[in-house]
Design a protein around this motif. Sequence first.
Motif, short mmCIF file in Angstrom:
data_model
loop_
_atom_site.label_atom_id
_atom_site.label_comp_id
_atom_site.label_asym_id
_atom_site.label_seq_id
_atom_site.Cartn_x
_atom_site.Cartn_y
_atom_site.Cartn_z
N UNK A 415 0.85 -1.19 0.00
CA UNK A 415 0.00 0.00 0.00
C UNK A 415 0.89 1.25 0.00
N UNK A 416 0.25 2.41 0.16
CA UNK A 416 1.00 3.66 0.11
C UNK A 416 2.00 3.79 1.24
N UNK A 417 1.78 3.08 2.35
CA UNK A 417 2.69 3.13 3.48
C UNK A 417 3.76 2.04 3.41
N UNK A 418 3.85 1.37 2.29
CA UNK A 418 4.81 0.28 2.06
C UNK A 418 4.52 -0.93 2.94
N UNK A 419 3.25 -1.09 3.32
CA UNK A 419 2.85 -2.26 4.09
C UNK A 419 2.37 -3.35 3.13
N UNK A 420 2.63 -4.60 3.48
CA UNK A 420 2.30 -5.73 2.62
C UNK A 420 0.79 -5.94 2.62
N UNK A 421 0.19 -5.98 1.40
CA UNK A 421 -1.23 -6.25 1.25
C UNK A 421 -1.50 -7.69 0.80
N UNK A 422 -0.68 -8.20 -0.10
CA UNK A 422 -0.88 -9.55 -0.64
C UNK A 422 0.42 -10.00 -1.28
N UNK A 423 0.62 -11.33 -1.33
CA UNK A 423 1.79 -11.89 -2.03
C UNK A 423 1.43 -13.30 -2.48
N UNK A 424 2.21 -13.82 -3.41
CA UNK A 424 1.95 -15.17 -3.91
C UNK A 424 3.03 -16.12 -3.41
N UNK A 425 2.79 -17.45 -3.47
CA UNK A 425 3.77 -18.40 -2.92
C UNK A 425 5.15 -18.32 -3.56
N UNK A 426 5.24 -17.94 -4.83
CA UNK A 426 6.53 -17.94 -5.51
C UNK A 426 7.51 -16.93 -4.92
N UNK A 427 7.01 -15.93 -4.16
CA UNK A 427 7.89 -14.90 -3.60
C UNK A 427 8.73 -15.44 -2.45
N UNK A 428 8.34 -16.62 -1.90
CA UNK A 428 9.06 -17.17 -0.75
C UNK A 428 10.50 -17.52 -1.11
N UNK A 429 10.83 -17.64 -2.38
CA UNK A 429 12.20 -17.94 -2.79
C UNK A 429 13.13 -16.77 -2.49
N UNK A 430 12.57 -15.53 -2.51
CA UNK A 430 13.41 -14.34 -2.34
C UNK A 430 13.12 -13.61 -1.03
N UNK A 431 11.88 -13.75 -0.50
CA UNK A 431 11.49 -13.08 0.74
C UNK A 431 11.00 -14.13 1.73
N UNK A 432 11.37 -13.97 2.98
CA UNK A 432 10.93 -14.88 4.03
C UNK A 432 9.58 -14.38 4.55
#
Length: 735
Positions: A415-432
Amino acid sequence: KITVFATDVHKRSLDSAAQGVFTGDGLAKVSPARLQRFFVEVDKNLYKVKTELRKLLTFAHHDLTRDMPFCKLDLICCRNLLIYLQPEAQRKVLSLFHFALKMNGFLFLGKSEGIGGPMANDFETVSTQNKLFRKTRDHKLALEIDANRRGSPQVIQRAGSQTVLQRPASLDRRVLNDYDTMLERHIPPGILVDDTFHVLHCFGDVAQFMKPLRGRIETDILSMTEGNLHVALSTSLQKVKKSGLRTVTRNIRLKTAEEDYLVDVTVDPIPYQNTSSLHYHIYFQQIEKEPPPLAQLPKEAELDTFEPSLYYRQHLADLEIELQIARADLLATQENLQTTTEALNTTNEELQAANEELQSANEELNSANEELHSTNEELYSVNSEFERSNLELKQLNVDLINLLTSIDSGIIFLDKEKHIRKFNPAISTFFKLLPQDIGRPIDHIAYQLADQTGLSADIGSVLRDGMVVEKEVATREGDWLLSRIMPFRSEEGPREGVVITFTNISKVKDAELKVKKLNEELAKRIKELEETYLKLEEESGRRIRAMEELRQKDQLMIQQSRMAAMGEMLGNIAHQWRQPLNVLGLQIQELKISYKLGKFSEELLENGVQKAMEIIQHMSQTIDDFRDFLVLDKEKKPFSVDQTIRRSASLIDASLKEHNISLEISSSGDPQINGHQNEYGQVILNILMNAKDAFVENGKSEARISVRAWTEDNRAVVTITDNAGGIKQEIIERI
């Protein structure tokens, strides 16, 4: 607040309209300002209504002729609907519109519609041309709501629910037709009546038994008959109604204008299991023969035979009994009525007072009930709209989850405050990331990028400027990612956050390295090829110069060959002229000798001159043939192959005879060629001279040359053969 209720009875039309999607052609008459203000382009030539406008509309299923109307409306638009309704239905719908509108509310109809009859006084015409009317009176009109209508408007079904519809039973029309045909064929003329003696159905032709119909039609069977048949039916129906048994009345005499005839009438009761009332089947059978007198009939037949006097007396007796019973009932009723009247008079005054209060309260309750019904309708409509919207949102959410799960690239929504709104499973390779991390700042999450400060700066840049940032970044494990940061906006336009995607491009990087190595090798090969090309260019220069020298030598040899050919030709000319010159010399000497011997005469002179002129013309023609033979043809033209061969052979004929070489020329079919005749003749001449030279060189005796020409497959074929021994083996490969 503005609320628009969009209603229809067709569910598919409601679903389509609720989407709010239009093509560019459908919005051709919408101004560019309104198009930009109220619509969003979702695809090429496809526009969708903005959310702020869509929230003002509520779509609901509503039947004007069956459902309760909405209430307290400022405007009702109903265009080109009333023209499809019957007048009674139109009055009913207009009455509902009057109830639903506020005082001074507007009604907008189609150009072919209007308000007439009693309703005309309740509306004021604002615009006759545009069919716009205003409500001017707020009195209560009688609402005719269908008693069988649904208690609530039909709402859009939830997922998984099913609506059970009762389908009407269907009958085969062919079976009905067969049924009617069987009744016509096998059932005698008759009538089916109910328990009150009213006609329900007729079988066959019963018009001959009925009296002529005039004026108002009555379905009472006793009112439709007269004379003897009326008396017989009245008595028989009463008898069957009391006993419940079938009765037969025979030999009833009926009169018509043409003749008298007898019929038997049977009344058969038809019971029904669910009720005590009976139906009666009355059927008629015409008697062909006159029956014997009544005295001659047996006792059983005498009882069934119709005797007018007996039946009239029976009919009168039944009527007297009914009259006595009616009088007794009337006396008892009068006594009860008098007693009841006194009691009613006592309570009537109390009831009148209470009735006035109840009537006033009932009017208030009716008004409140109508408003409650309308409010209930509105609530159901709004609820159905919310359910439909929730269903769409649920489907969209499921589609989005499946889409994010199926994508190999890692995706994060902030969001505008750089807070996480949603992510997909494939991102777990780069982000914990874990599900509970939704709502946390992205800076608090550990990730595998080598440059972590650059990502935060890029996110801030996209939120501030709205420009897409795309770069290649490396992970700590040495993999390469394509990072793409894009802003996402609401339908109104402002940026609501960013979408970050990470795509693994390690294979692409490896391929780039391989391509780079291949490019280096290719550059090296190109340099080598350039050096080779320079060497080839030098070698080609040397070879071209050598070829030029050879070409000059060839030209010289060609010139020498031409000179030799000309010398050969001159030799042939000498051979050709030697014989004619010898003959010409002998002819002149003959003239001289004849003159010396005294034998010279004018006739001898003329013969000698004629022979001399023939020899001179022959020699002149030989010169012309040699001259024409040496001239090159400029244009192609058809010529005879046989003539060309013979003309070429004539040029060396003397030379061939000098060397004892025989020449045979044969031709069949007169072959023709379209080309250069002189060049063709020169080729034939060169071959013949080569053959002559071979004979001279070999010293061959019985030298022979044969030339044949013919036509084959629409082509000219020429063969030249000799017995000089052929071409030497060491030079045949160079020819």
